[in-house]
Design an enzyme around this catalytic site. Structure first.
Site, PDB file in Angstrom:
ATOM      1  N   SER A 160       0.838  -1.188   0.000  1.00  0.00           N
ATOM      2  CA  SER A 160       0.000   0.000   0.000  1.00  0.00           C
ATOM      3  C   SER A 160       0.883   1.253   0.000  1.00  0.00           C
ATOM      4  O   SER A 160       1.744   1.397  -0.855  1.00  0.00           O
ATOM      5  CB  SER A 160      -0.971  -0.047   1.184  1.00  0.00           C
ATOM      6  N   ASP A 255      -9.301  -3.475  -6.293  1.00  0.00           N
ATOM      7  CA  ASP A 255      -8.571  -2.471  -5.522  1.00  0.00           C
ATOM      8  C   ASP A 255      -8.665  -1.130  -6.254  1.00  0.00           C
ATOM      9  O   ASP A 255      -8.397  -1.070  -7.459  1.00  0.00           O
ATOM     10  CB  ASP A 255      -7.110  -2.900  -5.398  1.00  0.00           C
ATOM     11  N   HIS A 285      -8.062  -4.499  -1.928  1.00  0.00           N
ATOM     12  CA  HIS A 285      -6.862  -3.883  -1.355  1.00  0.00           C
ATOM     13  C   HIS A 285      -6.523  -4.532  -0.012  1.00  0.00           C
ATOM     14  O   HIS A 285      -7.411  -4.811   0.802  1.00  0.00           O
ATOM     15  CB  HIS A 285      -7.112  -2.382  -1.150  1.00  0.00           C
TER      16      HIS A 285
END
Length: 318
Positions: A160, A255, A285
């Site tokens: 991330s 995502d 995600h």
């Protein structure tokens, strides 16, 4: 592919626990939400031994946790190093919230992995996190022998927003001679706040990370004057990606950041950089960090580890 049923149940559970009125969550809410979510992280990839320590950061001591895969009778000498940056929008997360993810990556890659507690916004806005990330790589290389690391086999990675840092560090390393990186590893990376990628619109609400959260994260990280197209914030906006280290990139079909991760993999390949890229069908995600709910997490982390090991065998040091 449709959204995986287990991922759908996860999203329903998250939605039920989050009031609709929370369109612009506070820093405290974001940190609390991530900590709760990361309770579903697991290390199913193998046993590790950990040791905590500190190193001198740009503005004071920074914590790290060193993960060593359990003893392998066929292994001798220094292992490859892996400097890992946790996710959390550069606002949330820590070496503690991402302990299981870091352990799994160390076991799967068979590297000695340093997870870094870099400074978070808004207390420490841009460029504090990237300064800490660069300092962490210097520390790992400069103290390779003491850490049991082969300084010529360094992996830089994150998930991330941690992948934002990893990508930015690799770009910085290309422009200077004092950072040597063999492989970069980007999992569900956040790489572009400038261009309007369709997946950010398609999955901007109700897919684990919402638009309100990433907008709040960005506002807390920046001073309102910094250009979001700056490569340290949006690594995909760098003019050329030629000469960067070989890359392992994992994205997820549902995502919001899918398109920019896929585009980064494509641009690296076009620049003749070796890329091992997988977009995981039906996943959301941060899926790789939710092994207690999503069995795909272990398979993804195992694959990441195998790809890193393969690239380390053939990569040349930049």
């Amino acid at each position: 592919m449709p959204l995986d049923p287990r991922a759908q149940r996860l999203l329903s559970m998250v939605a039920a626990a989050m009031p609709e009125s929370r369109q612009h969550p506070s820093v405290g809410q974001r940190r609390q939400s991530l900590a709760k979510l990361m309770q579903f992280a697991r290390n199913d990839c193998g046993a590790v031994i950990t040791r905590d320590g500190t190193f001198a950061g740009p503005s004071g001591p920074l914590r790290y946790r060193l993960y060593t895969p359990a003893a392998d009778p066929h292994d001798s000498g220094a292992r490859p190093g892996f400097v890992y940056f946790h996710g959390g929008g550069l606002v949330a997360g820590s070496i503690d919230t991402h302990d299981n993810v870091a352990a799994a990556l160390a076991a799967a890659s068979r590297c000695r992995l340093l997870s870094i507690d870099y400074r978070l916004a808004p207390e420490h806005p841009f460029p504090a996190a990237i300064e800490d990330a660069i300092a962490a790589v210097h520390f790992a290389i400069d103290h390779a022998a003491a850490l049991g690391i082969d300084g010529n086999r360094m992996v830089i990675g994150g998930d991330s927003a941690g992948a934002t840092l990893a990508a930015a560090v690799c770009q910085q390393a290309h422009d200077r001679a004092d950072l040597r990186i063999a492989v970069q590893c980007l999992i569900c990376p956040v790489l572009d706040f400038f261009n309007p990628w369709p997946s950010r619109e398609l999955f901007g609400t109700g897919y684990l990370i919402d638009r309100g959260t990433w907008q709040a994260d960005l506002a807390d990280c920046l001073d309102g004057k910094t250009d979001v197209a700056h490569p340290l914030i949006s690594p995909l906006c760098r003019e050329t990606l030629a000469g960067l280290p070989p890359a392992v990139i994992h994205t997820a079909e549902f995502d919001p950041m899918r398109d920019e991760g896929n585009a980064y993999a494509a641009r690296l390949a076009e620049a003749d950089v070796t890329v091992a890229h997988v977009c995981h069908d039906g996943m959301v995600h941060n899926f790789h960090a939710l092994g207690a709910i999503l069995p795909q997490a272990k398979a993804a982390l195992d694959l990441v580890g195998r790809q890193i090991r393969s690239l380390l065998q053939v990569s040349s040091i930049r």
